[in-house]
Design a protein around this motif. Sequence first.
Motif, PDB file in Angstrom:
ATOM      1  N   GLY A 148      28.512  28.956  61.352  1.00 33.60           N
ATOM      2  CA  GLY A 148      27.048  29.000  61.386  1.00 33.60           C
ATOM      3  C   GLY A 148      26.457  28.456  62.668  1.00 33.60           C
ATOM      4  N   ILE A 149      27.253  28.402  63.736  1.00 35.98           N
ATOM      5  CA  ILE A 149      26.761  27.840  64.997  1.00 35.98           C
ATOM      6  C   ILE A 149      25.799  28.807  65.684  1.00 35.98           C
ATOM      7  N   ARG A 150      24.972  28.251  66.554  1.00 33.04           N
ATOM      8  CA  ARG A 150      24.029  29.054  67.333  1.00 33.04           C
ATOM      9  C   ARG A 150      24.790  29.787  68.433  1.00 33.04           C
ATOM     10  N   LEU A 170      34.523  21.307  68.253  1.00 36.85           N
ATOM     11  CA  LEU A 170      33.489  20.391  68.710  1.00 36.85           C
ATOM     12  C   LEU A 170      32.345  21.218  69.288  1.00 36.85           C
ATOM     13  N   ILE A 171      31.158  21.072  68.704  1.00 39.78           N
ATOM     14  CA  ILE A 171      29.990  21.846  69.120  1.00 39.78           C
ATOM     15  C   ILE A 171      29.024  20.955  69.880  1.00 39.78           C
ATOM     16  N   HIS A 172      28.616  21.423  71.064  1.00 39.50           N
ATOM     17  CA  HIS A 172      27.634  20.708  71.871  1.00 39.50           C
ATOM     18  C   HIS A 172      26.270  21.321  71.552  1.00 39.50           C
ATOM     19  N   GLY A 173      25.519  20.649  70.686  1.00 42.95           N
ATOM     20  CA  GLY A 173      24.294  21.213  70.146  1.00 42.95           C
ATOM     21  C   GLY A 173      23.053  20.930  70.950  1.00 42.95           C
ATOM     22  N   LYS A 174      21.909  21.234  70.347  1.00 42.75           N
ATOM     23  CA  LYS A 174      20.614  20.999  70.982  1.00 42.75           C
ATOM     24  C   LYS A 174      20.405  19.504  71.207  1.00 42.75           C
ATOM     25  N   LEU A 248      23.968  35.946  61.283  1.00 44.96           N
ATOM     26  CA  LEU A 248      25.247  35.387  60.835  1.00 44.96           C
ATOM     27  C   LEU A 248      25.073  33.914  60.481  1.00 44.96           C
ATOM     28  N   ARG A 249      24.251  33.213  61.245  1.00 47.99           N
ATOM     29  CA  ARG A 249      23.954  31.800  60.966  1.00 47.99           C
ATOM     30  C   ARG A 249      23.235  31.683  59.615  1.00 47.99           C
ATOM     31  N   HIS A 250      22.260  32.568  59.396  1.00 48.60           N
ATOM     32  CA  HIS A 250      21.552  32.581  58.116  1.00 48.60           C
ATOM     33  C   HIS A 250      22.514  32.914  56.967  1.00 48.60           C
ATOM     34  N   SER A 251      23.433  33.838  57.218  1.00 45.89           N
ATOM     35  CA  SER A 251      24.397  34.238  56.183  1.00 45.89           C
ATOM     36  C   SER A 251      25.297  33.068  55.815  1.00 45.89           C
ATOM     37  N   PHE A 252      25.744  32.349  56.831  1.00 45.14           N
ATOM     38  CA  PHE A 252      26.587  31.162  56.615  1.00 45.14           C
ATOM     39  C   PHE A 252      25.886  30.172  55.684  1.00 45.14           C
ATOM     40  N   ALA A 253      24.633  29.829  56.019  1.00 46.44           N
ATOM     41  CA  ALA A 253      23.886  28.839  55.239  1.00 46.44           C
ATOM     42  C   ALA A 253      23.593  29.335  53.827  1.00 46.44           C
ATOM     43  N   THR A 254      23.190  30.603  53.728  1.00 46.10           N
ATOM     44  CA  THR A 254      22.844  31.175  52.420  1.00 46.10           C
ATOM     45  C   THR A 254      24.057  31.206  51.497  1.00 46.10           C
ATOM     46  N   HIS A 255      25.207  31.626  52.016  1.00 47.33           N
ATOM     47  CA  HIS A 255      26.407  31.724  51.198  1.00 47.33           C
ATOM     48  C   HIS A 255      26.931  30.335  50.816  1.00 47.33           C
ATOM     49  N   ARG A 264      22.411  18.457  52.309  1.00 46.43           N
ATOM     50  CA  ARG A 264      22.716  17.516  53.392  1.00 46.43           C
ATOM     51  C   ARG A 264      23.948  17.956  54.182  1.00 46.43           C
ATOM     52  N   THR A 265      24.938  18.471  53.479  1.00 47.59           N
ATOM     53  CA  THR A 265      26.158  18.939  54.154  1.00 47.59           C
ATOM     54  C   THR A 265      25.851  20.144  55.036  1.00 47.59           C
ATOM     55  N   VAL A 266      25.076  21.077  54.500  1.00 50.05           N
ATOM     56  CA  VAL A 266      24.702  22.269  55.274  1.00 50.05           C
ATOM     57  C   VAL A 266      23.862  21.864  56.482  1.00 50.05           C
ATOM     58  N   GLN A 267      22.980  20.890  56.311  1.00 47.14           N
ATOM     59  CA  GLN A 267      22.175  20.390  57.428  1.00 47.14           C
ATOM     60  C   GLN A 267      23.071  19.849  58.538  1.00 47.14           C
ATOM     61  N   GLU A 268      24.074  19.061  58.163  1.00 52.06           N
ATOM     62  CA  GLU A 268      24.992  18.473  59.138  1.00 52.06           C
ATOM     63  C   GLU A 268      25.801  19.552  59.856  1.00 52.06           C
ATOM     64  N   LEU A 269      26.310  20.520  59.100  1.00 53.51           N
ATOM     65  CA  LEU A 269      27.125  21.591  59.680  1.00 53.51           C
ATOM     66  C   LEU A 269      26.320  22.448  60.656  1.00 53.51           C
ATOM     67  N   MET A 270      25.047  22.688  60.326  1.00 50.72           N
ATOM     68  CA  MET A 270      24.214  23.558  61.159  1.00 50.72           C
ATOM     69  C   MET A 270      23.571  22.830  62.337  1.00 50.72           C
ATOM     70  N   GLY A 271      23.616  21.499  62.298  1.00 49.97           N
ATOM     71  CA  GLY A 271      23.024  20.744  63.393  1.00 49.97           C
ATOM     72  C   GLY A 271      21.511  20.709  63.340  1.00 49.97           C
TER      73      GLY A 271
END
Length: 300
Positions: A148-150, A170-174, A248-255, A264-271
């Motif tokens: 679900g990364i950007r 390791l994801i380097h996010g916003k 695809l990011r939306h699909s990840f979160a929705t599924h 909270r877990t989905v929030q952490e995974l999506m950054g």
Amino acid sequence: MDANVNNSLNLFIEYLQIEKNYSQYTIEHYQHDIRGFFLFMSEQGLTSLDAVEYADTRIYLTKLFDQQLSRKSVARRISCMRSFYKFLLREKMVGDNPFSLVSIPKLEKRLPDFFYEEELSQLFNACETDTAIGKRNKALLELLYATGIRVGECCKIQMKDIDLSLSTVLIHGKRKKDRYVPFGSFAQDAIEDYIKNGRPELLKTKEDHGHLFLNFRGGPLTDRGIREILNKLIEKSALTGKIHPHKLRHSFATHMMSNGADMRTVQELMGHAFLSSTQVYTHVTKEHLRNIYMSHHPRA
């Protein structure tokens, strides 16, 4: 027009790149919107950014609506100009932010667009894996859906960021916030195949710059390149319409939410910085459940 106008834009772009760490795709949108305002300034005879007043911003807003732009597009342009002037005010290049009082039009609430699991199967089946490009595309698609990364985060992934023994990246996010995101066996197999049998061929004799995903010349894959790859995959599949990485990011979160993952877990995974950004997916899953109920219950 005053030469300082273009200079101020260049400084703002540097600020977005260095301090805000925005993707090139986002920066191009800012440039486009600000240059559009510069054109408006020329039409109105405004020679400097400091000469713009609140009354001018109201005229600008009216012109945007006259162009029959969507509320979302108008809101984006006003938000862009507000950020631009906020930067100029910080740098003492203007004495006031004329956009600070401009109200952004309320957006119609739209649920995030996502793929159903059956549609994703068609998309994955459209990936041929006999070539280096095909192996890269399969790994790219699997990783985007698995994490679900950007798209901007995907472009930055280095070889050293992938841990195949732990199945994490390791994801380097916003806002320079890093996070570790796990991925499953499908993504693991596709990435291993790509790294072993696809990436070396794409790199050829070029010096290894460390990026995970490469274009056909062996250089780092850009966010624009990823969008083109996904659109070509849609054309090959039986699906209709256009795809965008955020789908695809939306699909990840929705599924994830549909299958019982906590918010909270989905929030952490999506950054996501705020839980409210993740909360929208609860509405998606509820709507999805309602549609299934209405379609299948005999007394619905």
